[in-house]
Motif scaffolding. Structure first.
Motif, PDB file in Angstrom:
ATOM      1  N   TYR A 195      -1.816   1.043  -4.848  1.00 15.73           N
ATOM      2  CA  TYR A 195      -1.288  -0.275  -4.507  1.00 15.73           C
ATOM      3  C   TYR A 195      -0.214  -0.682  -5.501  1.00 15.73           C
ATOM      4  CZ  TYR A 195      -5.676  -0.215  -1.925  1.00 15.73           C
ATOM      5  OH  TYR A 195      -6.700   0.138  -1.091  1.00 15.73           O
ATOM      6  N   ASN A 239      -6.778  -6.593   7.328  1.00 14.86           N
ATOM      7  CA  ASN A 239      -6.980  -5.996   6.006  1.00 14.86           C
ATOM      8  C   ASN A 239      -6.311  -4.621   5.909  1.00 14.86           C
ATOM      9  OD1 ASN A 239      -8.720  -4.177   7.254  1.00 14.86           O
ATOM     10  ND2 ASN A 239     -10.581  -5.179   6.521  1.00 14.86           N
ATOM     11  N   VAL A 240      -6.427  -4.013   4.749  1.00 15.53           N
ATOM     12  CA  VAL A 240      -5.714  -2.754   4.501  1.00 15.53           C
ATOM     13  C   VAL A 240      -6.150  -1.637   5.451  1.00 15.53           C
ATOM     14  CG1 VAL A 240      -5.328  -0.910   2.801  1.00 15.53           C
ATOM     15  CG2 VAL A 240      -5.141  -3.319   2.108  1.00 15.53           C
ATOM     16  N   THR A 273       1.945  -5.748   3.007  1.00 18.00           N
ATOM     17  CA  THR A 273       0.908  -6.336   3.867  1.00 18.00           C
ATOM     18  C   THR A 273       1.086  -7.805   4.205  1.00 18.00           C
ATOM     19  OG1 THR A 273      -0.508  -6.834   1.955  1.00 18.00           O
ATOM     20  CG2 THR A 273      -0.779  -4.668   3.000  1.00 18.00           C
ATOM     21  N   VAL A 306       0.851  -1.182   0.000  1.00 22.58           N
ATOM     22  CA  VAL A 306       0.000   0.000   0.000  1.00 22.58           C
ATOM     23  C   VAL A 306       0.890   1.235   0.000  1.00 22.58           C
ATOM     24  CG1 VAL A 306      -1.773   1.258   1.289  1.00 22.58           C
ATOM     25  CG2 VAL A 306      -1.732  -1.258   1.329  1.00 22.58           C
ATOM     26  N   THR A 318      -5.365 -12.153  -1.584  1.00 21.60           N
ATOM     27  CA  THR A 318      -5.365 -11.193  -0.479  1.00 21.60           C
ATOM     28  C   THR A 318      -6.579 -11.371   0.423  1.00 21.60           C
ATOM     29  OG1 THR A 318      -6.455  -9.542  -1.884  1.00 21.60           O
ATOM     30  CG2 THR A 318      -4.039  -9.485  -1.776  1.00 21.60           C
ATOM     31  N   ARG A 328      -5.984   4.199  -6.151  1.00 29.51           N
ATOM     32  CA  ARG A 328      -7.045   3.531  -5.395  1.00 29.51           C
ATOM     33  C   ARG A 328      -8.313   3.325  -6.219  1.00 29.51           C
ATOM     34  NH1 ARG A 328     -10.413   5.882  -1.300  1.00 29.51           N
ATOM     35  NH2 ARG A 328      -9.106   7.745  -1.389  1.00 29.51           N
ATOM     36  N   VAL A 357      -4.856   6.433   1.434  1.00 31.28           N
ATOM     37  CA  VAL A 357      -4.166   5.525   0.526  1.00 31.28           C
ATOM     38  C   VAL A 357      -4.145   6.123  -0.879  1.00 31.28           C
ATOM     39  CG1 VAL A 357      -4.281   3.257  -0.592  1.00 31.28           C
ATOM     40  CG2 VAL A 357      -4.706   3.468   1.875  1.00 31.28           C
ATOM     41  N   HIS A 401      -8.953  -6.645  -1.364  1.00 33.75           N
ATOM     42  CA  HIS A 401      -9.007  -7.841  -0.528  1.00 33.75           C
ATOM     43  C   HIS A 401      -9.532  -9.064  -1.271  1.00 33.75           C
ATOM     44  CE1 HIS A 401      -9.548  -4.279   2.221  1.00 33.75           C
ATOM     45  NE2 HIS A 401      -8.396  -4.792   2.611  1.00 33.75           N
ATOM     46  N   LEU A 419      -8.759   4.368   4.346  1.00 37.24           N
ATOM     47  CA  LEU A 419      -8.540   4.317   2.898  1.00 37.24           C
ATOM     48  C   LEU A 419      -8.429   5.711   2.273  1.00 37.24           C
ATOM     49  CD1 LEU A 419     -10.774   1.342   1.699  1.00 37.24           C
ATOM     50  CD2 LEU A 419      -8.302   1.396   2.035  1.00 37.24           C
TER      51      LEU A 419
END
Length: 285
Positions: free
Chosen positions: A153, A222-223, A244, A132, A216, A191, A150, A198, A147
């Motif tokens: 990724y 989780n993120v 992660t 991330v 994932t 994003r 973020v 996930h 999020l």
């Protein structure tokens, strides 16, 4: 958008990868994909620039080296044992809270650059991971808003020298930080490109033989949980990377005994929506 950087090490130029494969040079608009870019609303501004200039902007040469899709960040933070099957193969209990360790930012490399066995190393191992990239400063962030911090990724191979990591005392950072141990890319998917981080298939092969194949969806934390959790202990700056964790299938967990990487081995890996990368193992020169 898919952000990428092209050129020789230390002289990379920013670009954007279009859906049909065209590689647009964006250096006329942005100097670098770094903390100032991500923290200064650079993604929004770049998207607007692309609408007006993508058709006329210079193209990147087909043979240009692909660098890491972001400049060296202030931090590369890794999450350990975030897949139950990897914890089991490592003979460790699944963590009740995320396990955090660092990887030196000097380990950063391009997705197809060689990976070098460090001096004195004999147990080089692989780990396919979703990473991330932070897009906005984060400190004590609530999980529900995580999020928002973020940027996107990236694909990451979290290389490890297991002897340094597990047999030399101290913290795991020793075995994670050699030069070339953090090949990232080939691009950063923003994003909005990733509807659900996930549910991404992930895989890794060594010399064509499958070693890791998972999703994932199998992460313990989780993120949003990870971004929020890490931000309780340190300030995350724009451009920082959180890797992660990896699923089962690393050399360390092989039975009856591990088979670590050696010179001339080839590691290939990928994650759905994040492309693929390839590293040839070379000996210390």
């Amino acid at each position: 958008m898919k952000l990428a950087r092209f050129g020789e090490p230390g002289a990379e130029r920013p670009g954007v990868l279009l859906d049909e494969g065209t590689r647009v040079d964006t250096s006329a608009f942005v100097r670098e994909y770094d903390e100032a870019f991500f923290g200064g609303d650079g993604l929004r501004a770049l998207a607007a620039w692309m609408k007006d200039h993508a058709a006329s902007a210079p193209r990147v040469a087909a043979g240009a080296r692909i660098g890491a899709p972001l400049a060296r960040p202030s931090k590369i933070i890794c999450i350990g044992l975030n897949f139950r099957d990897h914890a089991a193969e490592s003979n460790m209990e699944p963590p009740k809270e995320p396990v955090i360790f660092f990887k030196a930012t000097t380990a950063l490399g391009g997705p197809d650059d060689p990976v070098m066995i460090p001096r004195g190393g004999a147990k080089l191992d692989w780990e396919v991971e979703l990473a991330v990239v932070i897009g906005a400063k984060a400190s004590y962030v609530d999980e529900k808003r995580a999020l928002e911090h973020v940027a996107g990724y990236v694909l990451h191979n979290d290389y490890s020298e297991r002897a340094f990591q597990l047999e030399r005392g101290g913290q795991w950072v020793k075995g994670k930080s050699a030069d070339t141990f953090a090949p990232i890319g080939p691009f950063l998917a923003t994003r909005d490109e990733m509807a659900d981080p996930h549910s991404l298939g992930m895989w890794l092969t060594v010399n064509g033989d499958t070693r890791q194949k998972s999703s994932t969806a199998n992460m313990i934390f989780n993120v949003p949980t990870l971004v929020s959790y890490v931000s309780q202990f340190m300030t995350l700056l724009p451009g920082d990377v959180i890797s992660t964790g990896t699923p089962a299938g690393v050399a360390l967990g092989m039975k009856p005994e591990p088979v670590y990487l050696k010179a001339d081995d080839v590691v290939e890996l990928g994650i759905d929506g994040l492309g693929r990368s390839r590293q040839k193992v070379i000996a210390q020169s």
